[in-house]
Enzyme design. Sequence first.
Site, PDB file in Angstrom:
ATOM      1  CG  HIS A   1      83.084   0.397  18.413  1.00  0.00           C
ATOM      2  ND1 HIS A   1      82.707   0.239  17.451  1.00  0.00           N
ATOM      3  CD2 HIS A   1      82.724   1.303  19.346  1.00  0.00           C
ATOM      4  CE1 HIS A   1      81.959  -1.120  17.935  1.00  0.00           C
ATOM      5  NE2 HIS A   1      81.598  -0.584  19.336  1.00  0.00           N
TER       6      HIS A   1
ATOM      7  CD  GLU B   1      72.659   5.204  22.297  1.00  0.00           C
ATOM      8  OE1 GLU B   1      72.371   4.695  21.941  1.00  0.00           O
ATOM      9  OE2 GLU B   1      74.459   4.563  22.007  1.00  0.00           O
TER      10      GLU B   1
END
Lengths: 429, 324
Positions: free
Chosen positions: B127, B60
């Site tokens: 999540h 990321e």
Amino acid sequence: MFPKNTLRPAWPPPMHNTAKNNGRAKVTASPALTREQHLDLYFFMALNRAVEEAMVRLFRQNKIVGGLYSSLGQEAVSVGTAYALEKRDWMAPMIRNIGSLLVKGVPPRDIFTQHMARYTSPTKGKDGTSHFGDLKNLHIVSPISMLGDLIPVMTGVAMAGRYLGQKIVAMTWIGDGGSSTGAFHEGLNLAAVQRAPLVLVLENNQWAYSTPVSRQVPLRDLADRARAYGVHSAIVDGNDVAAVYQTAKAAVDRCRAGQGPVLIEAKTMRMRGHAQHDPAEYVPQGMFEYWKARDPIERCEKFLTANKLWDAKTKSEIHARIDGLIKADLEFAENSPLPPPELAEQGVYCEGPLCLEPRWERPIAEVTPPGCSVQAAWKVSDPGSIEAGQAMPGAPLAKFTRMEKTPAAPRSPAKGSTKKIAARSKGRR
Amino acid sequence: MEPVTFLEAIRQALFEEMDRDPAVICIGEDISVYGGAFKVTAGLLERFGWERVIDTPISETAIIGAACGMSYLGLRPVVELQFVDFIACCFNQLTNFVAKSNYRWGAPVPMVVRAPSGGGVHGGPFHSGNPEMYFMHTPGLKIVYPSTPYDAKGLMKAAIRDNNPVLFFEHKFLYRRIKEALPAEDYVVPLGQAMVRRKGSDLTIVSYAAMAHTSLEAAAELAKEGIEAEVIDLRTLVPLDQETIVNSVKKTNKILIVHEDTRTGGIAGEIAAILNEQAFEHLDGPITRVTALDTPVPYSPPLEERFLPQLADIVRAARDLARF
């Protein structure tokens, strides 16, 4: 007492870490440097040192509002590497790469005003030190204090340059300490997998603040880190400016030829503490003497004399030129105002137009449909080897049909464009 | 026009912007052949090719960094973070490098970070997050959090054309649950404009994203009891449309703020402060908030249900507030 542990790094650290290429492919030697190039390199190293000496004086006069980070002894790395770049190329220095800034075309005044937090500085006082850049002309990306972050950023610069067809190379620097950050590893891996034209100069100056390399990385050569990512690497004596330049030039050429990123480990020594406040008493006896005897500027002077590339007159001319530059720019900086307080409130967001529009140096038709359209499938050349697929004649195009207004792109790419894409994606892998 | 889902609306915006401007490229994990974890980028690769739809390693920091570097050469990268929860992995790159770039050295970063977010889909602690407030506290970033397909498309286009880094939160719960017919022509929804979704005079309910829908349901319930709630959908958190909130409170004199983000340090606190500064004398009741619990997002359905603000919670809080 530490228990006996073979994994424990050597202590005290080795006095010097020689710049042998240790099993790496030899860097193709560039042609010998011309006299002008030798003198240029000397000029920039001497200018680098003079600028920093002037700043040490400013610091002692309390005219530098923040910290001051010295690159004494590392001038050959900053200068030799940046000297291999062309005007169109991009670079992102670290805090000690004052020499790289000067080579790329930054005037000493910008470095003085930055450190003195003046309104006339490139950041108008919003940031200090070498934390400034120039997107439009010099192609310099400003560093930040978080080490390693520049590596993915410059990978992006390199990828964008390739996408726009610009044939540029991106160069950035990292220290021995910074090579342990996550951003270093993520960035180098992305550059490798993208075969981005990125030259990463790993400046091994033996010390990360007060921690020696041996306590940071259990490797003799930090260049070995490149091997893990399939990145081409080289090791160079960072105190030999001509060798640094030649290595960097070979790396830049390799990148420009589309052969992927290169990591150069330049072995050198930080001859001061981390910053002005740090007397570096942790450096073992003798280490400074060892490296002082290998001072890059003195070595260059000896080389120029021995090879009869200059005489006393040339030398004094160079130094007169440097003195003149420093004097004028110091005067400019000292006479510059501090920024108006209300500036603090401005510029968080970009309100106006972009300062840089993309400069296309390839046909846009190559990256717009149907020229860029491909079959969405990985290509398997042999089991275990998968690469990006490519446009195939007759392959079904995107299922996506937007609105009636924009029908799906016609399925007959101009003859040649399919081939071009195929050739491109072949060339990239 | 065929009604399209929230997800499809975003996909259309990407297609149309990439069609319009070759400087727009997409970069992220699994976005090319696979079309993204939620298939938002499905079909992009076929149309725009490998150079414009770039799969990356699971890195990321490198993705955000590379996108930032691309923007310096005039490109407009659209990053997909597979789930917004992973934004923590690139926090430094976003908050220190990207967000401060224009302020520090005048280098704008025109990029969009798309981030599937939000709970209600049993994604568990990693999540389901709503980390928008970390970034609302970071000057230099813009934050969009749409609630309808029309807004998602229009705001995505505005975000791509904006010269600043925009975090574009996409609520996963909405992806395939709502549909709307969209105009055929090109349109943008400007950043920084809230939307009054329902007019009312008794109290104001401010919310965004999935909770905007729950708030509207609550308003319908309240109407049966004779309480008329005005419902404001923020749409953009930065810039925050303070004017619309303040004007509504000046009319209704009562405000209930609903968000799916955790309570402490959530946007409700910030809105309360703004109202204290700008509408103190207009308030006839306590500034009230209905939020998620101050816990990680739990996995098991009964736990997650307890964690998330429910319709009944909003109705109850609004009813209490209306009594003042």
